[in-house]
Write an enzyme that holds these catalytic residues in place. Sequence first.
Site, PDB file in Angstrom:
ATOM      1  N   THR A   1       0.941  -1.306   0.051  1.00 50.33           N
ATOM      2  CA  THR A   1       0.089   0.068  -0.078  1.00 50.33           C
ATOM      3  C   THR A   1       0.784   1.331   0.135  1.00 50.33           C
ATOM      4  OG1 THR A   1      -1.412   1.370   1.434  1.00 50.33           O
ATOM      5  CG2 THR A   1      -0.160  -0.335   2.681  1.00 50.33           C
TER       6      THR A   1
ATOM      7  N   LYS B   1       2.082  -3.427   7.314  1.00 46.90           N
ATOM      8  CA  LYS B   1       2.099  -3.535   5.872  1.00 46.90           C
ATOM      9  C   LYS B   1       3.689  -3.441   5.401  1.00 46.90           C
ATOM     10  CE  LYS B   1      -2.135  -4.496   4.038  1.00 46.90           C
ATOM     11  NZ  LYS B   1      -2.362  -5.590   3.004  1.00 46.90           N
TER      12      LYS B   1
ATOM     13  N   GLU C   1       0.338   3.570   1.955  1.00 46.40           N
ATOM     14  CA  GLU C   1       0.604   4.006   3.293  1.00 46.40           C
ATOM     15  C   GLU C   1       2.155   3.941   3.853  1.00 46.40           C
ATOM     16  OE1 GLU C   1      -1.970   5.369   5.786  1.00 46.40           O
ATOM     17  OE2 GLU C   1      -2.705   6.165   3.729  1.00 46.40           O
TER      18      GLU C   1
ATOM     19  N   TYR D   1      -1.325   0.210  10.920  1.00 49.04           N
ATOM     20  CA  TYR D   1      -1.717  -0.374   9.569  1.00 49.04           C
ATOM     21  C   TYR D   1      -0.460  -0.534   8.686  1.00 49.04           C
ATOM     22  CZ  TYR D   1      -3.430  -0.918   4.792  1.00 49.04           C
ATOM     23  OH  TYR D   1      -3.687  -1.415   3.447  1.00 49.04           O
TER      24      TYR D   1
HETATM   25  P1  NAP Z   1     -11.437  -4.693   2.348  1.00 46.82           P
HETATM   26  O1  NAP Z   1     -12.473  -4.505   1.449  1.00 46.82           O
HETATM   27  O2  NAP Z   1     -11.366  -4.180   3.643  1.00 46.82           O
HETATM   28  O3  NAP Z   1     -11.388  -6.317   2.522  1.00 46.82           O
HETATM   29  C1  NAP Z   1     -10.624  -7.022   3.267  1.00 46.82           C
HETATM   30  C2  NAP Z   1     -10.659  -8.448   3.377  1.00 46.82           C
HETATM   31  O4  NAP Z   1     -10.028  -8.987   4.342  1.00 46.82           O
HETATM   32  C3  NAP Z   1     -11.977  -8.983   3.529  1.00 46.82           C
HETATM   33  O5  NAP Z   1     -12.602  -9.999   2.721  1.00 46.82           O
HETATM   34  C4  NAP Z   1     -11.905  -9.237   4.961  1.00 46.82           C
HETATM   35  O6  NAP Z   1     -13.271 -10.286   5.518  1.00 46.82           O
HETATM   36  C5  NAP Z   1     -10.495 -10.315   5.091  1.00 46.82           C
HETATM   37  N1  NAP Z   1      -9.889 -10.089   6.381  1.00 46.82           N
HETATM   38  C6  NAP Z   1      -9.929  -9.211   7.219  1.00 46.82           C
HETATM   39  N2  NAP Z   1      -9.186  -9.622   8.277  1.00 46.82           N
HETATM   40  C7  NAP Z   1      -8.908 -11.117   8.145  1.00 46.82           C
HETATM   41  C8  NAP Z   1      -8.286 -12.148   8.610  1.00 46.82           C
HETATM   42  N3  NAP Z   1      -7.638 -11.827   9.798  1.00 46.82           N
HETATM   43  N4  NAP Z   1      -8.053 -13.137   8.045  1.00 46.82           N
HETATM   44  C9  NAP Z   1      -8.731 -13.430   6.991  1.00 46.82           C
HETATM   45  N5  NAP Z   1      -9.580 -12.544   6.251  1.00 46.82           N
HETATM   46  C10 NAP Z   1      -9.477 -11.275   6.627  1.00 46.82           C
HETATM   47  O7  NAP Z   1     -10.066  -4.454   1.858  1.00 46.82           O
HETATM   48  P2  NAP Z   1      -9.732  -4.007  -0.121  1.00 46.82           P
HETATM   49  O8  NAP Z   1      -9.876  -2.604  -0.128  1.00 46.82           O
HETATM   50  O9  NAP Z   1     -10.429  -4.944  -0.637  1.00 46.82           O
HETATM   51  O10 NAP Z   1      -8.349  -4.134   0.061  1.00 46.82           O
HETATM   52  C11 NAP Z   1      -7.474  -5.385  -0.262  1.00 46.82           C
HETATM   53  C12 NAP Z   1      -6.176  -5.486   0.145  1.00 46.82           C
HETATM   54  O11 NAP Z   1      -5.415  -4.273  -0.432  1.00 46.82           O
HETATM   55  C13 NAP Z   1      -6.009  -5.194   1.779  1.00 46.82           C
HETATM   56  O12 NAP Z   1      -4.961  -5.935   2.148  1.00 46.82           O
HETATM   57  C14 NAP Z   1      -5.666  -3.724   1.895  1.00 46.82           C
HETATM   58  O13 NAP Z   1      -4.920  -3.485   3.010  1.00 46.82           O
HETATM   59  C15 NAP Z   1      -4.695  -3.596   0.730  1.00 46.82           C
HETATM   60  N6  NAP Z   1      -4.823  -2.108  -0.228  1.00 46.82           N
HETATM   61  C16 NAP Z   1      -5.998  -1.650  -0.275  1.00 46.82           C
HETATM   62  C17 NAP Z   1      -6.131  -0.481  -0.860  1.00 46.82           C
HETATM   63  C18 NAP Z   1      -7.495   0.385  -1.331  1.00 46.82           C
HETATM   64  O14 NAP Z   1      -7.490   1.516  -1.572  1.00 46.82           O
HETATM   65  N7  NAP Z   1      -8.605  -0.338  -1.441  1.00 46.82           N
HETATM   66  C19 NAP Z   1      -4.892   0.288  -1.296  1.00 46.82           C
HETATM   67  C20 NAP Z   1      -3.840  -0.461  -0.954  1.00 46.82           C
HETATM   68  C21 NAP Z   1      -3.714  -1.583  -0.545  1.00 46.82           C
HETATM   69  P3  NAP Z   1     -14.390  -9.683   6.196  1.00 46.82           P
HETATM   70  O15 NAP Z   1     -15.240  -9.470   4.815  1.00 46.82           O
HETATM   71  O16 NAP Z   1     -14.890 -10.521   6.723  1.00 46.82           O
HETATM   72  O17 NAP Z   1     -14.297  -8.655   7.049  1.00 46.82           O
HETATM   73  O1  F7E Z   2      -8.966   8.084   4.070  1.00 43.33           O
HETATM   74  C1  F7E Z   2      -9.664  11.508   5.310  1.00 43.33           C
HETATM   75  C2  F7E Z   2      -8.650  10.536   6.048  1.00 43.33           C
HETATM   76  O2  F7E Z   2      -9.948   5.935   5.098  1.00 43.33           O
HETATM   77  C3  F7E Z   2      -8.633   8.839   3.078  1.00 43.33           C
HETATM   78  C4  F7E Z   2      -7.456   2.030   2.940  1.00 43.33           C
HETATM   79  O3  F7E Z   2      -7.842   1.288   1.576  1.00 43.33           O
HETATM   80  O4  F7E Z   2      -6.108   3.596   1.152  1.00 43.33           O
HETATM   81  C5  F7E Z   2      -7.073   3.424   2.380  1.00 43.33           C
HETATM   82  O5  F7E Z   2      -6.662   4.190   3.483  1.00 43.33           O
HETATM   83  C6  F7E Z   2      -8.400  10.099   3.638  1.00 43.33           C
HETATM   84  C7  F7E Z   2      -7.424  10.153   4.999  1.00 43.33           C
HETATM   85  O6  F7E Z   2      -8.565   5.644   3.101  1.00 43.33           O
HETATM   86  C8  F7E Z   2     -12.822  10.917   6.866  1.00 43.33           C
HETATM   87  O7  F7E Z   2      -8.192  11.286   6.979  1.00 43.33           O
HETATM   88  C9  F7E Z   2     -11.615  12.489   6.141  1.00 43.33           C
HETATM   89  O8  F7E Z   2      -6.572  11.099   4.831  1.00 43.33           O
HETATM   90  O9  F7E Z   2     -10.836   6.344   2.695  1.00 43.33           O
HETATM   91  P1  F7E Z   2      -9.835   6.491   3.773  1.00 43.33           P
HETATM   92  P2  F7E Z   2      -6.825   5.784   3.453  1.00 43.33           P
HETATM   93  O10 F7E Z   2      -6.807   5.904   4.916  1.00 43.33           O
HETATM   94  O11 F7E Z   2      -6.243   6.395   2.685  1.00 43.33           O
HETATM   95  C10 F7E Z   2      -4.949   3.082   1.648  1.00 43.33           C
HETATM   96  C11 F7E Z   2      -3.946   3.186   0.319  1.00 43.33           C
HETATM   97  C12 F7E Z   2      -5.014   1.567   2.337  1.00 43.33           C
HETATM   98  O12 F7E Z   2      -4.082   0.856   1.881  1.00 43.33           O
HETATM   99  C13 F7E Z   2      -5.898   1.295   3.084  1.00 43.33           C
HETATM  100  O13 F7E Z   2      -6.088   0.072   3.252  1.00 43.33           O
HETATM  101  O14 F7E Z   2      -9.570  10.804   3.879  1.00 43.33           O
HETATM  102  N1  F7E Z   2     -10.808  11.574   5.925  1.00 43.33           N
HETATM  103  N2  F7E Z   2     -12.732  12.577   6.588  1.00 43.33           N
HETATM  104  C14 F7E Z   2     -11.566  10.414   5.943  1.00 43.33           C
HETATM  105  N3  F7E Z   2     -11.425   9.114   6.291  1.00 43.33           N
HETATM  106  C15 F7E Z   2     -12.453   8.290   6.789  1.00 43.33           C
HETATM  107  N4  F7E Z   2     -12.177   6.998   6.447  1.00 43.33           N
HETATM  108  N5  F7E Z   2     -13.640   8.792   7.047  1.00 43.33           N
HETATM  109  C16 F7E Z   2     -13.816  10.298   7.140  1.00 43.33           C
HETATM  110  O15 F7E Z   2     -14.656  10.493   7.668  1.00 43.33           O
END
Ligand code: NAP
Ligand code: F7E
Length: 343
Positions: free
Chosen positions: A132, A159, A134, A155
């Site tokens: 990620t 990662k 992050e 987090y």
């Molecule tokens: P998500 O919607 O939160 O999905 C996470 C998945 O992991 C869900 O299926 C969840 O199961 C499962 N899970 C959580 N804890 C677990 C555990 N202990 N054992 C087995 N399964 C578990 O996340 P996503 O947005 O699809 O992201 C997929 C991956 O990419 C994650 O690793 C995330 O950190 C990474 N990532 C996401 C983004 C983004 O912008 N979306 C960017 C960079 C990296 P439940 O459905 O039961 O909760």
């Molecule tokens: O926040 C701001 C918050 O929670 C984005 C995950 O998929 O992407 C995701 O992480 C921004 C942050 O995503 C609210 O402070 C303002 O600056 O949508 P987010 P994230 O933290 O960037 C990365 C790449 C991952 O890897 C992660 O798994 O938005 N923000 N107001 C808020 N964020 C949330 N959630 N809620 C608010 O009310």
Amino acid sequence: MTKKALITGITGQDGSHLCDFLMEKGYKIIGLKRRSSSFNTKRIDHIYNDISQTKNFIPYYGDLTDSSNILRVIQSTQPDEIYNLAAQSHVHTSFEIPEYSANADALGTLRILEAIRVLKLQKKTKFYQASTSEIFGNTEIPQSEKTPFRPRSPYAIAKLYAYWTTVNYREAYKIFAVNGILFNHEGPRRGETFVSRKVTRAVAEIYHKKRKFFTLGNLNAKRDWGSAKDYVRSMWLMLKAKKPSDYVIATGKSYTVKKFVEEAFKYIGVKISWKGKGINEVGIDKKTGHIYVKVDPKYFRPTEVFELRGDASKAKKELKWKPSTNFKELVAEMMEHDLNEIK
Ligand code: NAP
Ligand code: F7E
């Protein structure tokens, strides 16, 4: 021969999109899902319900915190590819459950790589790690594969451990293991507590008169938002590359949370302007003066990442990957979906 892919996190946003994508390519999918007291398969129900697909889709219960379970699933299924997408993926929540986040996100990755090694699958099984943006924290902009890492949340730290473990197992045991350093990616299947989906759902509720206003945290954070469907394609491309390597996946453009809000309201014909400062800042309807957005400090993070913007030149050159959806199209797709769903 039909390829077998194990996807952890199959019930999540990316897991479900990747499953659709790989099934379309003829893969057999082994999906790791958690036992839950209520249904958690909404994003993959269309596969469960399609009789023609079920023979190519094998769900297993599992959890990344359970080594014996991981070992058993990998041993009995002998996958050609493993996509490790499971994680406690919410940055803000990771401050509340840091130990669990580390167990699932850091050690969970180690458990899978160890299983590949112990089962002597190094030559057979390729491994994709969902890394990620992050892990960069507050650093140079834009961020590329050469940018130093300065993680700013439990987090991100977990990662980063997973990132280096993946690199180490590639170098030490010659496993085809890669990190996809993906920047934020969204879509209609995005979890409702991430800011993009929180905004599109709230604006749709306002449109349908089910809500009067909503609250957010840091309005000035900037993110590089892409489309989840585009991004899961990059995961597959990484495992198809000649050599294993790590890749940044991003659009190269970043926008503030405010801009996201403005774009969502624009979709329903409302022009938002901002008044006040800090926690007193509000987003108002320019025409009527109605307050639609307020700030609630409970959404602030103890340490924030101010701007993430990725440089995906390496992926564009070596994988021929490029994003197909821009910011405006992404917000429109999410708004269209949420307006229909909430209606
Ligand atoms: P998500 O919607 O939160 O999905 C996470 C998945 O992991 C869900 O299926 C969840 O199961 C499962 N899970 C959580 N804890 C677990 C555990 N202990 N054992 C087995 N399964 C578990 O996340 P996503 O947005 O699809 O992201 C997929 C991956 O990419 C994650 O690793 C995330 O950190 C990474 N990532 C996401 C983004 C983004 O912008 N979306 C960017 C960079 C990296 P439940 O459905 O039961 O909760
Ligand atoms: O926040 C701001 C918050 O929670 C984005 C995950 O998929 O992407 C995701 O992480 C921004 C942050 O995503 C609210 O402070 C303002 O600056 O949508 P987010 P994230 O933290 O960037 C990365 C790449 C991952 O890897 C992660 O798994 O938005 N923000 N107001 C808020 N964020 C949330 N959630 N809620 C608010 O009310």
